[in-house]
Design a protein around this motif. Sequence first.
Motif, PDB file in Angstrom:
ATOM      1  N   ALA A  34     104.375 -32.611  12.727  1.00 58.33           N
ATOM      2  CA  ALA A  34     105.611 -32.908  13.139  1.00 58.33           C
ATOM      3  C   ALA A  34     106.771 -32.489  12.046  1.00 58.33           C
ATOM      4  O   ALA A  34     106.247 -32.602  10.739  1.00 58.33           O
ATOM      5  N   THR A  38     111.183 -31.606  15.077  1.00 60.12           N
ATOM      6  CA  THR A  38     110.140 -32.082  15.815  1.00 60.12           C
ATOM      7  C   THR A  38     110.970 -33.515  16.318  1.00 60.12           C
ATOM      8  O   THR A  38     110.880 -34.069  17.625  1.00 60.12           O
ATOM      9  N   GLN A  39     111.188 -34.389  15.598  1.00 61.27           N
ATOM     10  CA  GLN A  39     111.871 -35.593  15.596  1.00 61.27           C
ATOM     11  C   GLN A  39     113.158 -35.440  16.341  1.00 61.27           C
ATOM     12  O   GLN A  39     113.319 -36.060  17.270  1.00 61.27           O
ATOM     13  N   TYR A  42     112.343 -34.764  19.996  1.00 60.24           N
ATOM     14  CA  TYR A  42     111.490 -35.763  20.981  1.00 60.24           C
ATOM     15  C   TYR A  42     112.601 -37.015  20.981  1.00 60.24           C
ATOM     16  O   TYR A  42     112.378 -37.957  21.893  1.00 60.24           O
ATOM     17  N   THR A  43     113.244 -37.349  19.809  1.00 61.93           N
ATOM     18  CA  THR A  43     114.079 -38.476  19.910  1.00 61.93           C
ATOM     19  C   THR A  43     115.459 -38.298  20.036  1.00 61.93           C
ATOM     20  O   THR A  43     116.349 -39.385  20.000  1.00 61.93           O
ATOM     21  N   PRO A  50     115.409 -40.883  11.582  1.00 55.94           N
ATOM     22  CA  PRO A  50     114.253 -41.054  11.696  1.00 55.94           C
ATOM     23  C   PRO A  50     113.692 -42.269  10.902  1.00 55.94           C
ATOM     24  O   PRO A  50     112.646 -42.927  11.071  1.00 55.94           O
ATOM     25  N   GLY A  84     110.404 -43.473  11.830  1.00 59.39           N
ATOM     26  CA  GLY A  84     109.907 -42.099  12.353  1.00 59.39           C
ATOM     27  C   GLY A  84     108.895 -42.221  13.689  1.00 59.39           C
ATOM     28  O   GLY A  84     108.822 -43.206  14.198  1.00 59.39           O
ATOM     29  N   ILE A  85     108.437 -40.868  13.972  1.00 55.50           N
ATOM     30  CA  ILE A  85     107.528 -40.920  15.024  1.00 55.50           C
ATOM     31  C   ILE A  85     106.359 -41.918  14.855  1.00 55.50           C
ATOM     32  O   ILE A  85     105.874 -42.677  15.666  1.00 55.50           O
ATOM     33  N   THR A  86     105.567 -41.916  13.676  1.00 55.49           N
ATOM     34  CA  THR A  86     104.695 -42.822  13.349  1.00 55.49           C
ATOM     35  C   THR A  86     104.792 -44.434  13.302  1.00 55.49           C
ATOM     36  O   THR A  86     104.153 -45.062  14.067  1.00 55.49           O
ATOM     37  N   SER A  88     107.242 -45.549  15.192  1.00 60.05           N
ATOM     38  CA  SER A  88     107.311 -46.053  16.653  1.00 60.05           C
ATOM     39  C   SER A  88     106.161 -46.050  17.311  1.00 60.05           C
ATOM     40  O   SER A  88     105.857 -47.093  17.978  1.00 60.05           O
ATOM     41  N   ALA A  89     105.362 -45.022  16.798  1.00 56.76           N
ATOM     42  CA  ALA A  89     103.804 -45.185  17.742  1.00 56.76           C
ATOM     43  C   ALA A  89     103.181 -46.162  17.329  1.00 56.76           C
ATOM     44  O   ALA A  89     102.652 -47.197  18.372  1.00 56.76           O
TER      45      ALA A  89
END
Length: 142
Positions: A34, A38-39, A42-43, A50, A84-86, A88-89
């Motif tokens: 990512a 990428t951030q 997707y968001t 992020p 960030g993505i992590t 959020s996951a």
Amino acid sequence: MYRKEKEWLTESVLDAAEEVLGPFRGHITHLETATPLTQERYTLSTGGTPFGMAQWGATGARPDTATLIEGLHIAGANTRYGNGITGSAVSGIACAGQILGRRLMHEVHSGSVLGDPALLPERGPDWDPLTVSRGLSPRGLA
């Protein structure tokens, strides 16, 4: 051009990691890199978002996934699980665990696979996770 640069970045990170840790590429089962783009893709967030909302009060005051409203849960970069993505996951896994009454993070860290890998789409050279995640839509974006 972007995919080539992203592939170069991925290989550079792996090369540097293997210099320190030794060979491990043969043990990788999933690899995805990512970037800030990428951030944004997707968001739809830019400019440092992020990292979540700038102010939540005192340090450590970001909310958990459970709320004061029964049955209402939240997940995302603004929760206590991080940005960030992590983050959020992880907040999504924590939220699902709270709803199900299971320690899903413990299960994942213990090696459990919570999904069915056979249901994952084929990854050809033109595979695009954003397109796949959208599924079929009225706008014709498959």
